[in-house]
Design a protein around this motif. Structure first.
Motif, PDB file in Angstrom:
ATOM      1  N   LEU A  29      -5.955  -9.508  -7.354  1.00 14.27           N
ATOM      2  CA  LEU A  29      -6.196  -9.729  -5.816  1.00 14.27           C
ATOM      3  C   LEU A  29      -7.580 -10.189  -5.692  1.00 14.27           C
ATOM      4  O   LEU A  29      -7.985 -10.900  -4.781  1.00 14.27           O
ATOM      5  N   VAL A  30      -8.550  -9.541  -6.449  1.00 18.65           N
ATOM      6  CA  VAL A  30     -10.009  -9.972  -6.183  1.00 18.65           C
ATOM      7  C   VAL A  30     -10.169 -11.242  -6.824  1.00 18.65           C
ATOM      8  O   VAL A  30     -10.676 -12.287  -6.274  1.00 18.65           O
ATOM      9  N   ASP A  65      -8.141  -2.125   0.980  1.00 17.35           N
ATOM     10  CA  ASP A  65      -8.460  -0.783   0.571  1.00 17.35           C
ATOM     11  C   ASP A  65      -8.876   0.147   2.027  1.00 17.35           C
ATOM     12  O   ASP A  65      -8.202   1.131   1.935  1.00 17.35           O
ATOM     13  N   TYR A  75     -10.164  -7.540  -0.668  1.00 12.65           N
ATOM     14  CA  TYR A  75      -9.728  -6.399  -1.220  1.00 12.65           C
ATOM     15  C   TYR A  75     -10.092  -5.082  -0.455  1.00 12.65           C
ATOM     16  O   TYR A  75      -9.577  -4.229  -0.379  1.00 12.65           O
ATOM     17  N   ASP A  76     -11.556  -5.158  -0.351  1.00 15.89           N
ATOM     18  CA  ASP A  76     -12.067  -4.025   0.439  1.00 15.89           C
ATOM     19  C   ASP A  76     -11.439  -3.844   1.635  1.00 15.89           C
ATOM     20  O   ASP A  76     -11.424  -2.750   1.987  1.00 15.89           O
ATOM     21  N   ILE A  98       0.915  -1.228  -0.062  1.00 17.82           N
ATOM     22  CA  ILE A  98      -0.103   0.004   0.067  1.00 17.82           C
ATOM     23  C   ILE A  98       1.179   1.092  -0.208  1.00 17.82           C
ATOM     24  O   ILE A  98       0.180   2.291  -0.485  1.00 17.82           O
ATOM     25  N   LYS A 128      -5.690  -4.352  -8.351  1.00 21.46           N
ATOM     26  CA  LYS A 128      -7.064  -4.897  -7.847  1.00 21.46           C
ATOM     27  C   LYS A 128      -7.663  -6.034  -8.569  1.00 21.46           C
ATOM     28  O   LYS A 128      -8.207  -7.211  -7.807  1.00 21.46           O
ATOM     29  N   GLU A 129      -7.657  -6.264 -10.011  1.00 19.03           N
ATOM     30  CA  GLU A 129      -8.092  -7.396 -10.664  1.00 19.03           C
ATOM     31  C   GLU A 129      -7.522  -8.968  -9.993  1.00 19.03           C
ATOM     32  O   GLU A 129      -8.042  -9.592  -9.664  1.00 19.03           O
ATOM     33  N   GLN A 140     -13.711 -10.256  -3.404  1.00 14.74           N
ATOM     34  CA  GLN A 140     -13.760  -8.602  -3.149  1.00 14.74           C
ATOM     35  C   GLN A 140     -13.879  -8.430  -1.807  1.00 14.74           C
ATOM     36  O   GLN A 140     -13.137  -6.985  -1.368  1.00 14.74           O
ATOM     37  N   TYR A 145      -1.418  -1.872  -4.637  1.00 16.38           N
ATOM     38  CA  TYR A 145      -2.662  -2.702  -4.517  1.00 16.38           C
ATOM     39  C   TYR A 145      -3.791  -2.329  -5.376  1.00 16.38           C
ATOM     40  O   TYR A 145      -4.773  -3.256  -5.725  1.00 16.38           O
ATOM     41  N   LYS A 146      -3.899  -1.001  -5.627  1.00 14.10           N
ATOM     42  CA  LYS A 146      -4.908  -0.632  -6.694  1.00 14.10           C
ATOM     43  C   LYS A 146      -4.479  -0.914  -8.167  1.00 14.10           C
ATOM     44  O   LYS A 146      -5.479  -1.425  -8.828  1.00 14.10           O
TER      45      LYS A 146
END
Length: 198
Positions: free
Chosen positions: A173-174, A186, A182-183, A14, A170-171, A179, A166-167
């Protein structure tokens, strides 16, 4: 260190920025490394299933190597991995080089063309995050490990665009962790950013 369930995530995920700059690196992560791309046991079946579809994308040398070594092989250090081509800088057999030097993944190309439903090995999709399983498989460590020379343009581009690792990832990681994972990650990142501004 960030802990989410049984995942130990490096703060670098992050705190650092990263956006692949293919115009500069040319997909070099497909040929630089100590072995081919790590594969999960579930992915071995997917490689078997989709190989006939992606075979036309491969070079003759790659097909020959696969026929000689198999569609995947076991490495003492990394487990199941894709074979590589010693004659071409150890490039993954499932990668091919465009005339401009850009390396593409046959699985990803077939996926993008709607021919298969699997994008590519999750280890490739997650890079430069590398996931390590604990000795007993009861936890995972997620480390940010870009290649110093190869990935320096991606680090610079990420900084200029202000996109955390991490952003950008995202794909995958999810795809791997869901999800909800990831949330939570985030939210932790946002709380840390808010705290540093106070």
């Amino acid at each position: 260190m960030i802990i989410i369930e049984n995942k130990l995530i490096s703060d670098d995920v992050i705190d650092h920025a990263f956006v692949c700059d293919l115009s500069k690196c040319k997909g070099g992560c497909c040929e630089e490394g100590d072995a081919g791309a790590p594969l999960t046991k579930e992915e071995l079946d997917l490689v078997d299933e989709y190989y006939p579809t992606i075979k036309p994308y491969l070079t003759k040398a790659a097909v020959k190597q696969i026929e000689k070594k198999g569609k995947y092989q076991y490495d003492e250090e990394f487990g199941w991995v894709t074979p590589t081509l010693p004659s071409d800088n150890e490039i993954c057999v499932y990668a091919y080089r465009e005339p401009d030097g850009l390396i593409k993944c046959a699985f990803e190309q077939a996926y993008n063309e709607g021919k298969i439903s699997w994008k590519k090995p999750i280890s490739c999709h997650l890079y430069p995050i590398i996931a390590y399983e604990g000795k007993h498989g009861d936890y995972e460590r997620l480390n940010y490990e870009p290649r110093k020379r190869l990935c320096s343009p991606a680090c610079a581009l990420g900084e200029s665009l202000q996109v955390p690792v991490y952003k950008f990832l995202k794909e995958p990681l999810v795809r791997k962790y869901g999800q909800e994972f990831y949330d939570v990650l985030d939210q932790i990142a946002k709380q840390g950013a808010a705290g540093s501004e106070e």
